[in-house]
Write an enzyme that holds these catalytic residues in place. Structure first.
Site, PDB file in Angstrom:
ATOM      1  N   HIS A  96       0.877  -1.171   0.000  1.00 10.73           N
ATOM      2  CA  HIS A  96       0.000   0.000   0.000  1.00 10.73           C
ATOM      3  C   HIS A  96       0.922   1.233   0.000  1.00 10.73           C
ATOM      4  O   HIS A  96       2.042   1.175   0.519  1.00 10.73           O
ATOM      5  CB  HIS A  96      -0.823  -0.073   1.288  1.00 10.73           C
ATOM      6  CG  HIS A  96      -1.863   0.990   1.469  1.00 10.73           C
ATOM      7  ND1 HIS A  96      -1.553   2.282   1.815  1.00 10.73           N
ATOM      8  CD2 HIS A  96      -3.220   0.940   1.387  1.00 10.73           C
ATOM      9  CE1 HIS A  96      -2.678   2.980   1.937  1.00 10.73           C
ATOM     10  NE2 HIS A  96      -3.701   2.189   1.680  1.00 10.73           N
ATOM     11  N   ASP A 129       3.225  -4.566   8.005  1.00 12.78           N
ATOM     12  CA  ASP A 129       2.000  -3.776   7.915  1.00 12.78           C
ATOM     13  C   ASP A 129       0.833  -4.762   8.010  1.00 12.78           C
ATOM     14  O   ASP A 129       0.519  -5.465   7.052  1.00 12.78           O
ATOM     15  CB  ASP A 129       1.998  -3.016   6.581  1.00 12.78           C
ATOM     16  CG  ASP A 129       0.636  -2.375   6.281  1.00 12.78           C
ATOM     17  OD1 ASP A 129      -0.279  -2.473   7.128  1.00 12.78           O
ATOM     18  OD2 ASP A 129       0.504  -1.779   5.204  1.00 12.78           O
ATOM     19  N   GLN A 153      -4.389  -5.356   6.920  1.00 12.65           N
ATOM     20  CA  GLN A 153      -5.378  -6.269   6.322  1.00 12.65           C
ATOM     21  C   GLN A 153      -5.376  -7.653   6.968  1.00 12.65           C
ATOM     22  O   GLN A 153      -6.264  -8.461   6.690  1.00 12.65           O
ATOM     23  CB  GLN A 153      -5.144  -6.401   4.811  1.00 12.65           C
ATOM     24  CG  GLN A 153      -5.304  -5.109   4.041  1.00 12.65           C
ATOM     25  CD  GLN A 153      -6.708  -4.530   4.114  1.00 12.65           C
ATOM     26  OE1 GLN A 153      -7.690  -5.225   4.404  1.00 12.65           O
ATOM     27  NE2 GLN A 153      -6.827  -3.231   3.887  1.00 12.65           N
ATOM     28  N   LYS A 186     -10.134  -0.733  10.907  1.00 14.80           N
ATOM     29  CA  LYS A 186     -10.337  -1.917  10.076  1.00 14.80           C
ATOM     30  C   LYS A 186     -10.647  -3.141  10.938  1.00 14.80           C
ATOM     31  O   LYS A 186     -10.913  -4.219  10.411  1.00 14.80           O
ATOM     32  CB  LYS A 186      -9.108  -2.170   9.203  1.00 14.80           C
ATOM     33  CG  LYS A 186      -8.908  -1.128   8.086  1.00 14.80           C
ATOM     34  CD  LYS A 186      -7.821  -1.584   7.168  1.00 14.80           C
ATOM     35  CE  LYS A 186      -7.217  -0.615   6.193  1.00 14.80           C
ATOM     36  NZ  LYS A 186      -7.883   0.529   5.697  1.00 14.80           N
ATOM     37  N   CYS A 218      -4.960   2.689  -3.390  1.00 10.08           N
ATOM     38  CA  CYS A 218      -3.712   3.224  -2.827  1.00 10.08           C
ATOM     39  C   CYS A 218      -2.568   2.234  -3.024  1.00 10.08           C
ATOM     40  O   CYS A 218      -1.712   2.071  -2.154  1.00 10.08           O
ATOM     41  CB  CYS A 218      -3.854   3.583  -1.360  1.00 10.08           C
ATOM     42  SG  CYS A 218      -5.045   4.884  -1.064  1.00 10.08           S
TER      43      CYS A 218
END
Lengths: 150, 422
Positions: free
Chosen positions: B139, B216, B219, B242, B380
């Site tokens: 991202h 990261d 997700q 999220k 993104c």
């Protein structure tokens, strides 16, 4: 679904599939690149301007159906017009898609471009419909690139 | 064709498979609305997930009964707010299995988490000629900060490539690693494609060269268990919004010894022990990295969201989400003219697709007219789009409150798109 069929009218779908004046113009003496960083739409407008007249207009690029059809129909609408006339149509078009011009009641030069009136019900798509026009404006005013986010 | 569809519908996961989705849906007030005259079908969870009543009520309780600033008042409300805020940190610690609460820094989302590490660690320890490795799946939030650092320091950004399925080429990664590798930052799951990255291997290999690794987890966190000790990652970040908490909440985990030797991120109140015009002594962890008044209500909400996930059962939720993704994948694959982008063997939560001859924004608008929320665009992740030679995709992303009926509606809506355009 009525708003939807208002947005995606047959003429728009046709211009999306078979865009008119979709090529690089070899005789161009003005051009500009338009970019919408939010959705990645990108197009180039080419102009052949002589004695204040838009002798020829073309475009290239990629984008959604609305942006492509708008660019295609714009090239047809402004071809042969003077700079001033083109800017006037841009102003009317912009006001129509943002709901500030009632194309049925107020006099205007929009002609077939009124087919984009449905865009006013889809505020997030206004930038798609106006990208080509902003880019045309930039080309007429010798700005090489424009972005919808500046 | 009809027979295939029938067969697929017959394999639809059912509520009796151990997940009472109708009961779960009652926890999410936002889902009880119509959009353009149709019941809302929310399939944009990878952008932001919805918030359950339990979390809303906990945030409201802070505002109604505890609102005040943390860490500074001796008065009753401030102590209550501080207890709630630090209580949320304790929940985060258990959620990710950190060794200590001081390793859990509150940030306003994963983007701020990456930036904190870039400023705190990168600007202190990475210099000219050093190399930073990221991946082709990242991202923008895990690209741009490292680019900024490379530009400032004269370091070099290297990128692990991927194959056509959207899987990282781990051999190429091994070849990129060398003595100049000073940092590795990769995503746990691609937000644009859903590919799961074998982060354990990424971390182990980087450590052979002494390079710290940031994961990261934006997700991954909504879907699966995080164990930072087991992974042995040096930094791990995710966004609260999220994982069913309000926007403005999030966490970056860091190993204590690294956080200790890093520069602070922002300067200001709450991150100091003492200030004179000559010198400031910074606060201990985690306060050193939390200048100013944070998003207290949101972070308390994050704590409540973690409670909620524990109550409903994360393993069961994950199993159900896996069924949803498989079902959606099979049904979309059966549609003519529709192409799934990202076909990694291991995927989580995300289904990106394109329709021949239709721009994703037109897909998004037509789906929205039928009450279906998907993301249409570059997510993104412009380099991912470029890798597949696409300007954009449409992306449906799932949470445990989605239903197979909603996926059926998505399929019907996609058929409608094809009908309009073809």
């Amino acid at each position: 679904m009525s708003e939807l069929s208002e947005l995606y009218q047959q003429v728009i779908l046709d211009h999306n599939k078979k865009p008119r004046n979709f090529r690089k113009l070899e005789t161009a003496n003005r051009s500009a690149e338009g970019y919408n960083p939010l959705c990645g739409d990108q197009l180039n407008i080419y102009l052949q301007v002589e004695d204040d007249q838009l002798k020829d207009v073309s475009f290239e690029g990629s984008g959604c159906a609305i942006s492509k059809a708008s660019a295609s129909m714009m090239t047809q609408a402004v071809k042969g017009k003077s700079k001033q006339e083109a800017e006037l149509i841009f102003d009317e078009f912009h006001r129509m898609v943002t709901g500030r011009l009632n194309e049925e009641k107020e006099p205007n030069q929009l002609g077939r471009l009124t087919i984009f009136a449905g865009v006013r019900d889809f505020p997030v798509r206004v930038k798609c419909a106006t990208l080509a026009w902003h880019t045309l404006h930039a080309a007429l005013n010798n700005q090489p690139t424009i972005s919808t986010e500046n | 064709m009809a027979a295939i569809v029938e067969e697929l519908i017959s394999i639809r996961p059912k509520p009796s498979d151990g997940w009472n989705v109708e009961r779960i849906r009652k926890d999410f007030p936002v889902l009880r609305q119509t959009v353009n005259g149709k019941p809302l079908v929310y399939l944009d969870n990878a952008a932001s997930s919805q918030v359950p009543v339990m979390v809303i009520e906990r945030g409201a309780q802070y505002i109604e009964q505890e609102h005040s600033n943390i860490h500074r008042g001796v008065h009753y409300l401030s102590m209550r707010a501080t207890t709630a805020y630090e209580g949320a940190r304790e929940k985060v610690k258990r959620f990710i299995n950190a060794r200590d609460v001081k390793e859990c820094i509150f940030v306003r989302g994963a983007t701020e988490g990456v930036n904190l590490v870039m400023h705190g660690y990168g600007r202190k320890f990475i210099g000219e000629g050093d190399e930073i490795i990221i991946s082709a799946l990242e991202h923008h939030a895990n690209i741009v900060p490292w680019q900024m650092l490379c530009e400032e320091r004269g370091a070099k950004l290297r990128v692990i490539p991927m194959n056509d399925a959207g899987e990282l080429l781990m051999d190429e990664y091994q070849a990129l690693l060398n003595e100049r590798t000073k940092f590795v930052a990769v995503t746990h799951v691609s937000n644009a494609l859903g590919s799961v990255v074998p982060v354990r291997d990424v971390i182990e290999s980087a450590h052979k060269y002494g390079a710290p690794v940031l994961i990261d987890g934006a997700q991954w966190a909504p879907h699966a268990r995080i164990d930072v000790q087991d992974l042995d990652c040096d930094f791990y970040t995710f966004s609260g919004h999220k994982i069913f908490a309000p926007t403005g909440s999030g966490v970056v985990y860091g190993k204590a010894d690294l956080l200790e030797k890093m520069n602070p991120f922002q300067g200001g109140g709450d991150m100091i022990k003492s200030v004179t015009f000559e010198k400031t002594i910074y606060a201990d962890l985690p306060n050193k990295f939390e200048a100013g008044t944070p998003a207290i209500a949101s972070q308390i909400g994050l704590g409540a969201a973690i409670d909620y996930l524990n109550i409903i059962g994360r393993e069961k939720a994950a199993a159900y989400e896996h069924q949803l993704l498989s079902y959606a994948t099979e049904r979309i694959s059966a549609l003519e003219g529709v192409r799934i982008i990202g076909t990694a063997r291991e995927k989580l939560g995300v289904l990106s697709f394109t329709i021949d001859g239709v721009h994703p924004h037109d897909i998004g608008t037509i789906l929205d007219q039928q009450g279906i929320a998907v993301r249409a665009g570059h997510h993104c992740a412009q380099p991912v789009m470029k890798r597949f030679n696409l300007p954009a995709t449409a992306r449906a992303s799932f949470a445990f409150y989605n239903t197979t009926e909603e996926i059926d509606q998505l399929i019907n809506a996609i058929e409608k798109v094809i009908e309009v355009f073809v």
